[in-house]
Enzyme design. Sequence first.
Site, PDB file in Angstrom:
ATOM      1  N   LYS A 194       6.167  -6.724   5.130  1.00 12.76           N
ATOM      2  CA  LYS A 194       6.898  -7.865   4.567  1.00 12.76           C
ATOM      3  C   LYS A 194       8.390  -7.666   4.792  1.00 12.76           C
ATOM      4  O   LYS A 194       8.912  -6.567   4.632  1.00 12.76           O
ATOM      5  CB  LYS A 194       6.574  -7.999   3.082  1.00 12.76           C
ATOM      6  CG  LYS A 194       5.130  -8.445   2.910  1.00 12.76           C
ATOM      7  CD  LYS A 194       4.853  -9.087   1.569  1.00 12.76           C
ATOM      8  CE  LYS A 194       3.384  -9.457   1.507  1.00 12.76           C
ATOM      9  NZ  LYS A 194       2.945  -9.840   0.165  1.00 12.76           N
ATOM     10  N   PHE A 235       2.492 -14.005  -0.201  1.00  9.34           N
ATOM     11  CA  PHE A 235       1.201 -13.357  -0.365  1.00  9.34           C
ATOM     12  C   PHE A 235       0.244 -13.972   0.648  1.00  9.34           C
ATOM     13  O   PHE A 235       0.029 -15.179   0.666  1.00  9.34           O
ATOM     14  CB  PHE A 235       0.674 -13.540  -1.789  1.00  9.34           C
ATOM     15  CG  PHE A 235      -0.511 -12.668  -2.054  1.00  9.34           C
ATOM     16  CD1 PHE A 235      -0.352 -11.343  -2.433  1.00  9.34           C
ATOM     17  CD2 PHE A 235      -1.794 -13.167  -1.885  1.00  9.34           C
ATOM     18  CE1 PHE A 235      -1.451 -10.529  -2.643  1.00  9.34           C
ATOM     19  CE2 PHE A 235      -2.901 -12.355  -2.094  1.00  9.34           C
ATOM     20  CZ  PHE A 235      -2.724 -11.037  -2.475  1.00  9.34           C
ATOM     21  N   ARG A 239     -11.292 -12.212   2.997  1.00  9.48           N
ATOM     22  CA  ARG A 239     -11.125 -11.088   3.932  1.00  9.48           C
ATOM     23  C   ARG A 239     -11.653 -11.421   5.321  1.00  9.48           C
ATOM     24  O   ARG A 239     -11.180 -10.912   6.315  1.00  9.48           O
ATOM     25  CB  ARG A 239     -11.860  -9.847   3.414  1.00  9.48           C
ATOM     26  CG  ARG A 239     -11.248  -9.236   2.152  1.00  9.48           C
ATOM     27  CD  ARG A 239     -11.872  -7.859   1.901  1.00  9.48           C
ATOM     28  NE  ARG A 239     -11.594  -7.353   0.563  1.00  9.48           N
ATOM     29  CZ  ARG A 239     -10.487  -6.683   0.224  1.00  9.48           C
ATOM     30  NH1 ARG A 239      -9.550  -6.455   1.122  1.00  9.48           N
ATOM     31  NH2 ARG A 239     -10.327  -6.245  -1.013  1.00  9.48           N
ATOM     32  N   ASP A 273       4.132  -3.387   1.757  1.00  8.38           N
ATOM     33  CA  ASP A 273       4.948  -4.216   0.870  1.00  8.38           C
ATOM     34  C   ASP A 273       5.994  -3.302   0.238  1.00  8.38           C
ATOM     35  O   ASP A 273       7.061  -3.104   0.793  1.00  8.38           O
ATOM     36  CB  ASP A 273       4.032  -4.912  -0.143  1.00  8.38           C
ATOM     37  CG  ASP A 273       4.769  -5.907  -1.018  1.00  8.38           C
ATOM     38  OD1 ASP A 273       5.981  -6.090  -0.831  1.00  8.38           O
ATOM     39  OD2 ASP A 273       4.141  -6.516  -1.911  1.00  8.38           O
ATOM     40  N   LYS A 324      -9.709  -1.701   1.154  1.00  8.45           N
ATOM     41  CA  LYS A 324     -10.614  -2.282   2.127  1.00  8.45           C
ATOM     42  C   LYS A 324      -9.859  -3.091   3.171  1.00  8.45           C
ATOM     43  O   LYS A 324     -10.400  -3.450   4.200  1.00  8.45           O
ATOM     44  CB  LYS A 324     -11.598  -3.222   1.406  1.00  8.45           C
ATOM     45  CG  LYS A 324     -12.530  -2.550   0.444  1.00  8.45           C
ATOM     46  CD  LYS A 324     -13.472  -3.600  -0.184  1.00  8.45           C
ATOM     47  CE  LYS A 324     -13.194  -3.683  -1.647  1.00  8.45           C
ATOM     48  NZ  LYS A 324     -13.989  -4.671  -2.368  1.00  8.45           N
TER      49      LYS A 324
HETATM   50  P1  IMP Z   1       2.403  -1.568  -1.280  1.00  7.80           P
HETATM   51  O1  IMP Z   1       1.854  -0.313  -1.868  1.00  7.80           O
HETATM   52  O2  IMP Z   1       3.301  -2.310  -2.215  1.00  7.80           O
HETATM   53  O3  IMP Z   1       3.053  -1.353   0.076  1.00  7.80           O
HETATM   54  O4  IMP Z   1       1.187  -2.576  -1.115  1.00  7.80           O
HETATM   55  C1  IMP Z   1       0.314  -2.458  -0.084  1.00  7.80           C
HETATM   56  C2  IMP Z   1      -1.072  -2.893  -0.493  1.00  7.80           C
HETATM   57  O5  IMP Z   1      -1.054  -4.038  -1.325  1.00  7.80           O
HETATM   58  C3  IMP Z   1      -1.815  -3.283   0.753  1.00  7.80           C
HETATM   59  O6  IMP Z   1      -2.657  -2.249   1.128  1.00  7.80           O
HETATM   60  C4  IMP Z   1      -2.601  -4.497   0.337  1.00  7.80           C
HETATM   61  O7  IMP Z   1      -3.888  -4.097  -0.065  1.00  7.80           O
HETATM   62  C5  IMP Z   1      -1.896  -5.054  -0.841  1.00  7.80           C
HETATM   63  N1  IMP Z   1      -1.050  -6.200  -0.453  1.00  7.80           N
HETATM   64  C6  IMP Z   1       0.288  -6.237  -0.307  1.00  7.80           C
HETATM   65  N2  IMP Z   1       0.718  -7.447   0.057  1.00  7.80           N
HETATM   66  C7  IMP Z   1      -0.391  -8.209   0.171  1.00  7.80           C
HETATM   67  C8  IMP Z   1      -0.605  -9.580   0.547  1.00  7.80           C
HETATM   68  O8  IMP Z   1       0.313 -10.358   0.885  1.00  7.80           O
HETATM   69  N3  IMP Z   1      -1.896  -9.979   0.571  1.00  7.80           N
HETATM   70  C9  IMP Z   1      -2.949  -9.180   0.243  1.00  7.80           C
HETATM   71  N4  IMP Z   1      -2.788  -7.899  -0.108  1.00  7.80           N
HETATM   72  C10 IMP Z   1      -1.521  -7.428  -0.150  1.00  7.80           C
END
Ligand code: IMP
Length: 176
Positions: free
Chosen positions: A130, A152, A165, A102, A42
């Site tokens: 990040k 975060f 959100r 991330d 979302k």
């Molecule tokens: P990844 O798959 O590790 O790149 O994570 C990406 C997903 O994790 C994003 O779509 C977010 O929903 C969630 N996410 C990653 N970092 C954060 C953060 O700092 N705050 C909130 N959601 C995060």
Amino acid sequence: MNDFLRQVVLSQEQIRQRVSELAREILSLYGDTRLILISILKGSVIFMSDLVRQLPPSTEFYFLQLSSYRDATVPQGKPDFYALPVPDLRGQHVLLVEDILDTGQSLEYAQRHFLEMKPASLRICVLLAKEGYESSPMPKPDFLGFVIPREFVVGYGLDYQERYRGLPEIGIPADL
Ligand code: IMP
Ligand code: MG
């Protein structure tokens, strides 16, 4: 500043300006070509809504639901994945819209899923990445809003346990 954030990382105004610039970058690449946005639910909904209102009126948008964090603040392995209906993407120009990069696992998952549909192009637009995201072997964004510290963050679509959100700015939650 509000009581929910310990630190504001990006103000409402910084976000507004950068989203407009991203819309211009997207427009200068695609022009009037039919463009299909796929917003990853979302977290990217608010970003996508601001973006699409600055793109040509022919721009379509659809959704994909992915969840990798559940209620935690570190990724919880392979994302849960729910494919929602999309039109036939064969030969179409598709842009995945994501809130934050991330580890890149979520996007890599989404990219693999949609590449099977043989789009003419599949690019990635991410509002936040990040610091250090470049060293991951995962997909790189074609359009990127901001690189932020490895904290975060919440707001502008991003949640902590489904809260925050709707905050207009992005920051570090006070209760974390
Ligand atoms: P990844 O798959 O590790 O790149 O994570 C990406 C997903 O994790 C994003 O779509 C977010 O929903 C969630 N996410 C990653 N970092 C954060 C953060 O700092 N705050 C909130 N959601 C995060
Ligand atoms: Mg997300």
